[in-house]
Design a protein around this motif. Sequence first.
Motif, short mmCIF file in Angstrom:
data_model
loop_
_atom_site.label_atom_id
_atom_site.label_comp_id
_atom_site.label_asym_id
_atom_site.label_seq_id
_atom_site.Cartn_x
_atom_site.Cartn_y
_atom_site.Cartn_z
N LEU A 114 53.18 26.22 -46.17
CA LEU A 114 53.97 27.10 -45.13
C LEU A 114 54.51 26.25 -44.20
O LEU A 114 53.75 25.58 -43.47
CB LEU A 114 53.31 28.28 -44.77
CG LEU A 114 53.85 29.36 -43.63
CD1 LEU A 114 54.85 30.24 -44.33
CD2 LEU A 114 52.79 30.12 -43.21
N TYR A 165 56.10 39.26 -43.79
CA TYR A 165 55.86 37.71 -43.30
C TYR A 165 57.30 37.32 -43.86
O TYR A 165 57.88 36.28 -43.18
CB TYR A 165 54.99 37.31 -44.14
CG TYR A 165 54.61 35.73 -43.75
CD1 TYR A 165 53.81 35.66 -42.49
CD2 TYR A 165 55.26 34.86 -44.27
CE1 TYR A 165 53.55 34.39 -42.19
CE2 TYR A 165 55.16 33.61 -43.58
CZ TYR A 165 54.37 33.28 -42.68
OH TYR A 165 54.29 31.93 -41.98
N ARG A 168 59.61 37.69 -41.09
CA ARG A 168 59.47 36.78 -39.95
C ARG A 168 59.78 35.31 -40.20
O ARG A 168 60.25 34.60 -39.42
CB ARG A 168 57.68 36.60 -39.72
CG ARG A 168 57.26 37.96 -39.02
CD ARG A 168 56.05 38.14 -39.08
NE ARG A 168 55.24 36.95 -38.53
CZ ARG A 168 54.07 36.48 -38.67
NH1 ARG A 168 53.35 37.08 -39.85
NH2 ARG A 168 53.54 35.68 -37.85
N LEU A 179 51.07 38.96 -34.11
CA LEU A 179 51.67 38.98 -35.50
C LEU A 179 50.93 38.03 -36.38
O LEU A 179 50.69 38.57 -37.65
CB LEU A 179 53.08 38.69 -35.54
CG LEU A 179 54.09 39.70 -34.97
CD1 LEU A 179 55.79 39.15 -34.81
CD2 LEU A 179 54.31 41.17 -35.34
N ILE A 180 50.60 37.00 -36.24
CA ILE A 180 49.73 35.92 -36.79
C ILE A 180 48.51 36.74 -37.07
O ILE A 180 47.94 36.48 -38.18
CB ILE A 180 49.37 34.70 -36.25
CG1 ILE A 180 50.98 33.94 -36.44
CG2 ILE A 180 48.62 33.85 -37.42
CD1 ILE A 180 50.76 32.49 -35.63
N SER A 183 48.66 39.49 -39.38
CA SER A 183 48.96 39.04 -40.77
C SER A 183 47.64 38.42 -41.50
O SER A 183 47.39 38.84 -42.83
CB SER A 183 50.00 38.17 -40.67
OG SER A 183 50.16 37.27 -41.87
N ILE A 184 47.04 37.51 -40.89
CA ILE A 184 45.69 36.87 -41.69
C ILE A 184 44.69 38.16 -41.94
O ILE A 184 44.07 38.08 -42.96
CB ILE A 184 45.36 35.68 -40.79
CG1 ILE A 184 46.51 34.70 -40.64
CG2 ILE A 184 44.20 35.21 -41.19
CD1 ILE A 184 46.09 33.33 -39.88
N LYS A 187 44.93 40.60 -44.41
CA LYS A 187 44.53 40.11 -45.91
C LYS A 187 43.11 39.83 -46.14
O LYS A 187 42.23 40.21 -46.93
CB LYS A 187 45.23 38.88 -46.38
CG LYS A 187 46.77 39.04 -46.54
CD LYS A 187 47.68 37.88 -46.54
CE LYS A 187 47.81 37.20 -45.25
NZ LYS A 187 48.90 36.45 -45.12
N PHE A 207 50.14 25.77 -35.83
CA PHE A 207 51.23 26.79 -35.24
C PHE A 207 51.03 27.14 -33.95
O PHE A 207 52.03 27.37 -32.94
CB PHE A 207 50.92 28.14 -36.22
CG PHE A 207 51.66 27.85 -37.54
CD1 PHE A 207 52.81 27.71 -37.91
CD2 PHE A 207 50.60 28.32 -38.64
CE1 PHE A 207 53.49 27.60 -39.08
CE2 PHE A 207 51.25 27.94 -39.88
CZ PHE A 207 52.57 27.80 -39.92
#
Length: 443
Positions: A114, A165, A168, A179-180, A183-184, A187, A207
């Motif tokens: 990524l 994602y 984004r 948001l990170i 997102s992580i 999952k 990041f």
Amino acid sequence: MNAYDVIFKKRNGGTLIPEEIAFFIQGVTGGSISKEQAAAWLMASFIRGLDDTEMAALTRTMTDSGDIIDLSALNGSKVDKHSTGGVGDGTSLVLAPLLAASGALVPMMSGRALGHTGGTLDKLEAIPGFRVDLSVDELKSQLKTVGCAIFGQTARVAPADKTLYALRDVTATVDSIPLIAASIMSKKLAEGTEALVLDVKTGTGAFMTTMDGSRALAKAMVAIGKKSGKKMLAVISDMNQPLGAAAGNSLEIWQAIQVLCGKGPDDFRELVLTLGVWMLILAGRAGSEPEARKKLESALSSGAALEKFRQMVKAQGGDVSVVDGDTPRLPQAPFQKQILSPVDGVVTSMDTRLIGLLVSGLGAGRSVPGAPVDNGVGLVFHKKIGDAVRSGEPLATVHHRNEDDFEGARRQYLEAVSLAGRPEDKGPLPKVKRPPLVYEIIR
Ligand code: URA
């Protein structure tokens, strides 16, 4: 409730109630809310931020948008590790078999390259035949027989995150803490483990480049996981220089095998042991740090961890001769050329993001989602921060597919690496402190 009002409220700095977040995200996933409105909401959330309750609601809605893997029928404690992304960080490749060899079950759902960062799935696919698209039944059966599996997010796990994602990625809204974190964790909550160790990177190749940002991200993710009943811990580790001695898919598989054989670069091995210790403790397989470390060191020195890696590669269709030292079976780049230091000096800093982009640009990364990657290309690092180098000595070796790629790579690498020479060209070279490997543990 309608999408416009939800965007309007967030744009003006309001706090959304969980029902508004659920309505909006479900609408985006179901198609009743347009991509344009989703992008506007993401930007409003990026700029205005999300508080803890909003972040928890976003995480939960994204987890609930798909399947939750149920591993409760499997005996044994299930633990995973997740890194926020770096350069040369192949620790997952070692940790999954190492923890399995030490008595834990490790269902490790991993990602692809990524931006400037590498991806565990791409690295494993450098092994001829290796399959990452396991079904849930295959995963369960492999956990029973081998104890670990590294696999990709199926379309049915957190599909809302997949949609958001992708948006984004093209709307400059990736590097937002809430948001990170959502997102992580969306999952990770779908993955069926009881415990999770996070490796939150900080520095030029992360990041989150600052300690404050990384700490806030770590705390946010630990809080989300704990609220959902998971045992959580985060390690904030350094990404001001690449981890280990290599970046690039085949090169990193080779490096991971070295570490599994009890060799390999010290920083890589030490981070594996640090993360592994906490994974073992959270999984209830060790009562203290010294006990956990002893178990892990013994699994490395006895060859038990390497044997687990061999079993995992075999179970997932990969060519096991690679594990037994036949590394020429890994894809290799046709050209290997050294970047020489132009001066006598000491490495003072490395722009790790630039180095990651260089590796990606050689072919290891993608400019279009789903495009194939070149597993043979990459960099081998000979000098890292604090190391002295003489003029004409190699700083790094470039593994490249096209002869013409070298000059650009050389220029970019020398731009990324800063060297300090002798003051006024006399006397000894200056002393430069190496950055610590681990900064903080967040419980
Ligand atoms: N990895 C993820 O899965 N999501 C992010 O937002 C960033 C890194």
